[in-house]
Design a protein around this motif. Structure first.
Motif, PDB file in Angstrom:
ATOM      1  N   LYS A   1     105.510   8.739  16.134  1.00  0.00           N
ATOM      2  CA  LYS A   1     104.138   9.068  15.756  1.00  0.00           C
ATOM      3  C   LYS A   1     104.164  10.272  14.834  1.00  0.00           C
ATOM      4  O   LYS A   1     105.108  11.056  14.933  1.00  0.00           O
TER       5      LYS A   1
ATOM      6  N   HIS B   1      96.341  19.545  26.365  1.00  0.00           N
ATOM      7  CA  HIS B   1      97.630  19.278  25.721  1.00  0.00           C
ATOM      8  C   HIS B   1      98.182  20.638  25.330  1.00  0.00           C
ATOM      9  O   HIS B   1      97.819  21.186  24.298  1.00  0.00           O
TER      10      HIS B   1
ATOM     11  N   ASN C   1     101.451  23.168  24.697  1.00  0.00           N
ATOM     12  CA  ASN C   1     102.877  23.347  24.403  1.00  0.00           C
ATOM     13  C   ASN C   1     103.184  24.832  24.572  1.00  0.00           C
ATOM     14  O   ASN C   1     102.313  25.669  24.296  1.00  0.00           O
TER      15      ASN C   1
ATOM     16  N   TYR D   1     104.025  25.065  11.609  1.00  0.00           N
ATOM     17  CA  TYR D   1     103.007  24.230  12.271  1.00  0.00           C
ATOM     18  C   TYR D   1     101.633  24.772  11.882  1.00  0.00           C
ATOM     19  O   TYR D   1     101.326  25.944  12.107  1.00  0.00           O
TER      20      TYR D   1
ATOM     21  N   ASP E   1      99.769  15.842  14.643  1.00  0.00           N
ATOM     22  CA  ASP E   1     101.078  15.943  15.296  1.00  0.00           C
ATOM     23  C   ASP E   1     100.932  15.988  16.821  1.00  0.00           C
ATOM     24  O   ASP E   1     101.777  15.480  17.540  1.00  0.00           O
TER      25      ASP E   1
ATOM     26  N   HIS F   1      98.382  12.004  20.235  1.00  0.00           N
ATOM     27  CA  HIS F   1      98.746  11.320  21.486  1.00  0.00           C
ATOM     28  C   HIS F   1      97.489  11.010  22.303  1.00  0.00           C
ATOM     29  O   HIS F   1      97.329   9.911  22.818  1.00  0.00           O
TER      30      HIS F   1
ATOM     31  N   CYS G   1     108.379  18.149  25.949  1.00  0.00           N
ATOM     32  CA  CYS G   1     108.036  16.729  26.061  1.00  0.00           C
ATOM     33  C   CYS G   1     109.267  15.879  26.385  1.00  0.00           C
ATOM     34  O   CYS G   1     109.137  14.806  26.978  1.00  0.00           O
TER      35      CYS G   1
ATOM     36  N   TYR H   1     109.727   7.506  27.156  1.00  0.00           N
ATOM     37  CA  TYR H   1     110.511   7.236  25.936  1.00  0.00           C
ATOM     38  C   TYR H   1     111.528   6.124  26.203  1.00  0.00           C
ATOM     39  O   TYR H   1     111.733   5.241  25.374  1.00  0.00           O
TER      40      TYR H   1
HETATM   41  C1  ISE Z   1     105.420  16.749  19.121  1.00  0.00           C
HETATM   42  O1  ISE Z   1     105.686  16.187  17.858  1.00  0.00           O
HETATM   43  C2  ISE Z   1     105.098  15.681  20.105  1.00  0.00           C
HETATM   44  O2  ISE Z   1     104.868  14.553  19.799  1.00  0.00           O
HETATM   45  C3  ISE Z   1     104.835  16.186  21.459  1.00  0.00           C
HETATM   46  O3  ISE Z   1     104.656  15.129  22.380  1.00  0.00           O
HETATM   47  C4  ISE Z   1     103.609  17.057  21.382  1.00  0.00           C
HETATM   48  O4  ISE Z   1     103.332  17.604  22.647  1.00  0.00           O
HETATM   49  C5  ISE Z   1     103.819  18.192  20.384  1.00  0.00           C
HETATM   50  O5  ISE Z   1     102.640  18.952  20.277  1.00  0.00           O
HETATM   51  C6  ISE Z   1     104.198  17.656  19.023  1.00  0.00           C
HETATM   52  O6  ISE Z   1     104.469  18.725  18.152  1.00  0.00           O
END
Ligand code: ISE
Ligand code: NAD
Length: 336
Positions: free
Chosen positions: A94, A152, A154, A161, A169, A173, A269, A277
């Motif tokens: 993605k 969400h 991180n 970023y 990004d 999701h 992740c 995955y």
């Molecule tokens: C990363 O590319 C992902 O896909 C992670 O699942 C997500 O949590 C993260 O924020 C993205 O940068």
């Protein structure tokens, strides 16, 4: 044995190479490429694959039956179009592409070719926690969903970023998973920008609250906080007519020590979604061998990108923006 060529050998690329080499049945990584030679070399060491200098040469190589794209989102489109032109199955991480217009080119190229080739890495659909929510909702016991509250988080992100990446990004999701969960399409979106954390930088508004309203009126709030520092923390609560359902947390023990109770939180992740995955990649390999795409496809990527475009617009305008799907779903994508 499906012979796989990997494009992009960074963090996620190397994670997928280890998975394809050590866990997945019926696949072997035979080729790798990366614009940074050292990353391709590190990846080749993990799996004994040949290193290609150019992605086109890798895609067209006889030793490559299927292509696995794990470069950054902005580089996906060209690789996707080349793989479709070569008639090879593709797994693409993605987002499909970073804009809806680019996604549409991919959708149209695949449909014009007449073969289902592209599976997209929306792995949360395979996660046990989201699957449990979906089964509960689909049972009908809790009535219709009314509101979803999600986070969400991180621990941190790099200095490259930027604010729009919080949408295409990271929140991409939720954009995909939540509409799949409630079986609905998005109508309008809005982004609220709280006070910025001292851990952010000039090019990034962090955290952000993304609001999405579906066509049936479900209101969704997603807190995207990518420098939260304390862990990788994904939550989802669905408030329905006859009950509220909160996604199970990863299973770690409660530890009592020093007059306190604590429980571990994942930190990335790769651990949090490891099983998801594995399942998505095995399904891709099995489908590719049969000439099928059984997971999220390029139309799902386009739909997500349409919503992402509206959210990026809302980040800039501060207003409620409408999600505009420019084309009807091509008949080609009506299959099960
Ligand atoms: C990363 O590319 C992902 O896909 C992670 O699942 C997500 O949590 C993260 O924020 C993205 O940068
Ligand atoms: P990364 O920056 O660690 O790695 C990207 C790699 O691609 C780097 O080695 C870079 O040199 C290489 N690259 C850049 N342009 C390229 C090109 N044109 N051709 C070949 N290689 C190129 O990033 P990452 O975290 O590994 O992310 C890669 C992809 O995986 C992105 O699409 C990202 O969204 C996705 N991802 C998904 C998840 C998930 O949860 N599904 C998690 C992390 C990353």
């Amino acid at each position: 044995m499906l012979r796989v060529g990997i494009i992009g050998c960074g963090k996620m690329g190397q994670d997928h190479i280890k998975r394809l080499t050590n866990k997945i049945q019926g696949a072997q990584v035979t080729a790798v490429t990366d614009v940074v030679r050292a990353n391709a070399e590190a990846a080749a060491k993990l799996c004994g694959a040949a290193i290609f200098r150019e992605e086109r040469a890798l895609i067209e190589a006889d030793a490559v039956d299927a292509v696995f794209i794990v470069s950054p989102g902005y580089a996906h489109k060209e690789a996707l179009l080349q793989a479709i032109a070569a008639g090879k199955p593709v797994f693409c991480e993605k987002p499909l592409c970073t804009t809806a217009a680019d996604c549409l080119e991919v959708v149209q190229a695949e449909a014009a070719g007449g073969r289902h080739l592209v599976q997209l890495g929306f792995m949360r659909r395979y996660d046990r926690g989201y699957q449990q929510l979906k089964q509960a909702l689909d049972s009908g016991q809790y009535g219709d969903p009314l509101m979803l509250h999600c986070t969400h988080r991180n621990p941190e992100v790099g200095s490259d970023y930027s604010t729009p990446m919080a949408v295409h990004d990271t929140a991409i999701h939720e954009i995909d998973t939540l509409h799949w969960l409630v079986d609905d399409e998005y109508d309008t979106v809005q982004v609220i920008a709280p006070r910025v954390t001292k851990y952010s930088h000039l090019g990034l508004k962090d955290p952000q609250i993304m609001l999405m309203r579906t066509k049936k009126g479900v209101c969704i709030d997603v807190e995207v906080f990518v420098n939260c520092k304390f862990g990788y923390d994904i939550n989802c609560e669905m408030v329905c007519e006859d009950g509220a359902l909160k996604m199970a947390e990863p299973g770690y023990p409660d530890i009592r020590k020093s007059a306190a109770v604590s429980r571990a939180i994942d930190t990335d992740c790769f651990v949090r979604f490891a099983e998801a995955y594995d399942t998505e990649v095995q399904q891709w390999v099995d489908g590719a061998a049969l000439g099928r795409v059984d997971g999220p496809n390029s139309w799902d990527g386009y739909l997500a990108a349409v919503t992402a475009d509206a959210l990026v617009k809302a980040q800039e305008s501060g207003k409620v923006e409408t999600v505009v799907t420019a084309v009807e779903k091509p008949v080609f994508f009506n299959y099960s």
